[in-house]
Write a protein that holds these residues in place. Sequence first.
Motif, PDB file in Angstrom:
ATOM      1  N   LEU A  89       0.829  -1.201   0.000  1.00 32.57           N
ATOM      2  CA  LEU A  89       0.000   0.000   0.000  1.00 32.57           C
ATOM      3  C   LEU A  89       0.863   1.251   0.000  1.00 32.57           C
ATOM      4  CD1 LEU A  89      -2.721   1.415   0.242  1.00 32.57           C
ATOM      5  CD2 LEU A  89      -2.609   1.094   2.710  1.00 32.57           C
ATOM      6  N   LEU A  90       1.881   1.301   0.864  1.00 29.62           N
ATOM      7  CA  LEU A  90       2.758   2.466   0.919  1.00 29.62           C
ATOM      8  C   LEU A  90       3.575   2.594  -0.361  1.00 29.62           C
ATOM      9  CD1 LEU A  90       4.031   2.352   4.612  1.00 29.62           C
ATOM     10  CD2 LEU A  90       2.275   3.826   3.611  1.00 29.62           C
ATOM     11  N   ARG A  91       3.997   1.464  -0.907  1.00 28.73           N
ATOM     12  CA  ARG A  91       4.766   1.522  -2.161  1.00 28.73           C
ATOM     13  C   ARG A  91       3.909   2.107  -3.280  1.00 28.73           C
ATOM     14  NH1 ARG A  91       6.895  -3.642  -0.625  1.00 28.73           N
ATOM     15  NH2 ARG A  91       5.419  -4.684  -2.020  1.00 28.73           N
ATOM     16  N   ARG A  92       2.660   1.717  -3.327  1.00 24.08           N
ATOM     17  CA  ARG A  92       1.768   2.267  -4.349  1.00 24.08           C
ATOM     18  C   ARG A  92       1.528   3.749  -4.112  1.00 24.08           C
ATOM     19  NH1 ARG A  92      -1.220  -1.388  -7.371  1.00 24.08           N
ATOM     20  NH2 ARG A  92      -0.974  -3.583  -6.793  1.00 24.08           N
ATOM     21  N   ALA A  93       1.390   4.142  -2.824  1.00 18.96           N
ATOM     22  CA  ALA A  93       1.099   5.544  -2.507  1.00 18.96           C
ATOM     23  C   ALA A  93       2.243   6.466  -2.914  1.00 18.96           C
ATOM     24  CB  ALA A  93       0.805   5.695  -1.018  1.00 18.96           C
ATOM     25  N   VAL A  94       3.485   5.975  -2.790  1.00 21.78           N
ATOM     26  CA  VAL A  94       4.640   6.822  -3.112  1.00 21.78           C
ATOM     27  C   VAL A  94       5.155   6.571  -4.524  1.00 21.78           C
ATOM     28  CG1 VAL A  94       5.316   6.959  -0.686  1.00 21.78           C
ATOM     29  CG2 VAL A  94       6.304   5.176  -2.141  1.00 21.78           C
ATOM     30  N   SER A  95       4.435   5.774  -5.297  1.00 25.11           N
ATOM     31  CA  SER A  95       4.883   5.518  -6.666  1.00 25.11           C
ATOM     32  C   SER A  95       4.739   6.756  -7.537  1.00 25.11           C
ATOM     33  CB  SER A  95       4.091   4.353  -7.273  1.00 25.11           C
ATOM     34  OG  SER A  95       2.699   4.650  -7.318  1.00 25.11           O
ATOM     35  N   ARG A  96       3.804   7.625  -7.192  1.00 30.93           N
ATOM     36  CA  ARG A  96       3.670   8.886  -7.907  1.00 30.93           C
ATOM     37  C   ARG A  96       4.653   9.904  -7.343  1.00 30.93           C
ATOM     38  NH1 ARG A  96      -2.849   9.986  -8.466  1.00 30.93           N
ATOM     39  NH2 ARG A  96      -3.372   8.097  -9.656  1.00 30.93           N
ATOM     40  N   PRO A  97       5.153  10.818  -8.171  1.00 31.37           N
ATOM     41  CA  PRO A  97       6.082  11.840  -7.659  1.00 31.37           C
ATOM     42  C   PRO A  97       5.471  12.682  -6.548  1.00 31.37           C
ATOM     43  CG  PRO A  97       6.171  11.761 -10.059  1.00 31.37           C
ATOM     44  CD  PRO A  97       5.035  10.877  -9.648  1.00 31.37           C
ATOM     45  N   SER A  98       4.198  13.052  -6.688  1.00 33.93           N
ATOM     46  CA  SER A  98       3.558  13.866  -5.658  1.00 33.93           C
ATOM     47  C   SER A  98       3.445  13.101  -4.346  1.00 33.93           C
ATOM     48  CB  SER A  98       2.169  14.317  -6.127  1.00 33.93           C
ATOM     49  OG  SER A  98       1.344  13.201  -6.405  1.00 33.93           O
ATOM     50  N   GLY A  99       3.115  11.820  -4.427  1.00 31.36           N
ATOM     51  CA  GLY A  99       3.023  11.002  -3.222  1.00 31.36           C
ATOM     52  C   GLY A  99       4.362  10.816  -2.554  1.00 31.36           C
ATOM     53  N   ALA A 100       5.408  10.595  -3.360  1.00 34.87           N
ATOM     54  CA  ALA A 100       6.750  10.425  -2.803  1.00 34.87           C
ATOM     55  C   ALA A 100       7.233  11.712  -2.145  1.00 34.87           C
ATOM     56  CB  ALA A 100       7.715   9.998  -3.907  1.00 34.87           C
ATOM     57  N   LEU A 101       6.988  12.841  -2.814  1.00 32.23           N
ATOM     58  CA  LEU A 101       7.410  14.125  -2.259  1.00 32.23           C
ATOM     59  C   LEU A 101       6.662  14.423  -0.961  1.00 32.23           C
ATOM     60  CD1 LEU A 101       9.136  16.662  -2.696  1.00 32.23           C
ATOM     61  CD2 LEU A 101       7.213  17.654  -3.963  1.00 32.23           C
ATOM     62  N   ALA A 102       5.351  14.163  -0.974  1.00 33.03           N
ATOM     63  CA  ALA A 102       4.549  14.407   0.224  1.00 33.03           C
ATOM     64  C   ALA A 102       4.969  13.491   1.362  1.00 33.03           C
ATOM     65  CB  ALA A 102       3.065  14.209  -0.090  1.00 33.03           C
ATOM     66  N   GLY A 103       5.194  12.209   1.054  1.00 33.66           N
ATOM     67  CA  GLY A 103       5.627  11.273   2.080  1.00 33.66           C
ATOM     68  C   GLY A 103       6.975  11.658   2.663  1.00 33.66           C
ATOM     69  N   GLY A 104       7.902  12.091   1.811  1.00 32.75           N
ATOM     70  CA  GLY A 104       9.212  12.522   2.290  1.00 32.75           C
ATOM     71  C   GLY A 104       9.116  13.736   3.203  1.00 32.75           C
ATOM     72  N   TRP A 105       8.263  14.694   2.821  1.00 35.48           N
ATOM     73  CA  TRP A 105       8.090  15.884   3.656  1.00 35.48           C
ATOM     74  C   TRP A 105       7.473  15.521   5.003  1.00 35.48           C
ATOM     75  CZ3 TRP A 105       9.905  20.463   4.401  1.00 35.48           C
ATOM     76  CH2 TRP A 105       9.208  21.370   5.199  1.00 35.48           C
ATOM     77  N   LEU A 106       6.490  14.633   5.001  1.00 32.72           N
ATOM     78  CA  LEU A 106       5.863  14.228   6.263  1.00 32.72           C
ATOM     79  C   LEU A 106       6.871  13.520   7.170  1.00 32.72           C
ATOM     80  CD1 LEU A 106       2.354  12.997   5.072  1.00 32.72           C
ATOM     81  CD2 LEU A 106       2.916  15.121   6.247  1.00 32.72           C
ATOM     82  N   LEU A 107       7.705  12.670   6.587  1.00 33.61           N
ATOM     83  CA  LEU A 107       8.745  12.016   7.386  1.00 33.61           C
ATOM     84  C   LEU A 107       9.710  13.034   7.965  1.00 33.61           C
ATOM     85  CD1 LEU A 107       9.639   8.856   5.246  1.00 33.61           C
ATOM     86  CD2 LEU A 107       8.418   8.924   7.432  1.00 33.61           C
TER      87      LEU A 107
END
Length: 293
Positions: free
Chosen positions: A17-35
């Motif tokens: 689920l997390l891999r799919r969520a961050v597969s998009r650039p926007s999701g990866a960028l958002a996930g990185g910022w949240l971390l």
Amino acid sequence: MTRSNTLGGIRLPSLALLRRAVSRPSGALAGGWLLLVIAGAVLGPILSPYAYDAQVLKEAFSSPSAAHLLGTDEFGRDLLTRLLQGARTSLTVSSISILISVLAGLTIGAAAGYFGGLFDRIVTAVVDLSWSFPEILIALILVAIIGPGVSGTMAAIAVAYLAQFARLARAQIMTLKGETYVEAARSLGAGHSHLLFRHLIPNALAPVLVSAMLATGDAIILEATLGFFGLGAQPPMPSWGSMMSSGSALLFKAPWIIIFPGLAVASTVIAINLFGDGLIAALDIRDPRRSET
């Protein structure tokens, strides 16, 4: 054999689920910022050479520099340290509030949707009544009754979003309880608690969890609003809202006092919404034809 989780009737391998969520650039960028924000909230106050409540009046209103990367406030306190401590306050209050709201709303909504009858009508009436009021109004009324502070803010936010999760959980349970696998389990002698906690609630979790993710962003804004009005965390404990409140009167003298907390709120809420969109796409909730992976 890969271990899998069931969410909303969709089986996904662990971490898929997390891999799919961050597969998009926007999701990866958002996930990185949240971390990054979470890491700053957890580790920032430990790594910072300053205490968030240490006052050095001779350094008041210092602009951003090597000594104070984001400057200082009206009391000479390091703004970066207070911003990180404020992240800890705002994220903790918002996350715990939404968690309480999800647990309570899921329990009430699931029971109402499953059992129906008078209890369902009462819950529906109360939910619809509270749904008609803005969350900020409910929160302000509850904080006025409970009193300002972290505990009052958490209780107010939890109650303000309770109707949203109760309504969503009720709708999900009412849809799922007529499914064939539920009827089969009932015909084999499964009791109400078994049906609810082993079959219905686990399969109703996906939209509730995604809604909780998105609601956390709204809760951060609500917590900041209460803090701006002086109803949230009380001094000297910082929160993003209280920092913006103190900086609003100093906009033209020391604009960094309000700009940086405002950017922190805006960027974090945007990241939560983008990551929530990634979760929706990963779960593919809107497409019932999605195949298992």
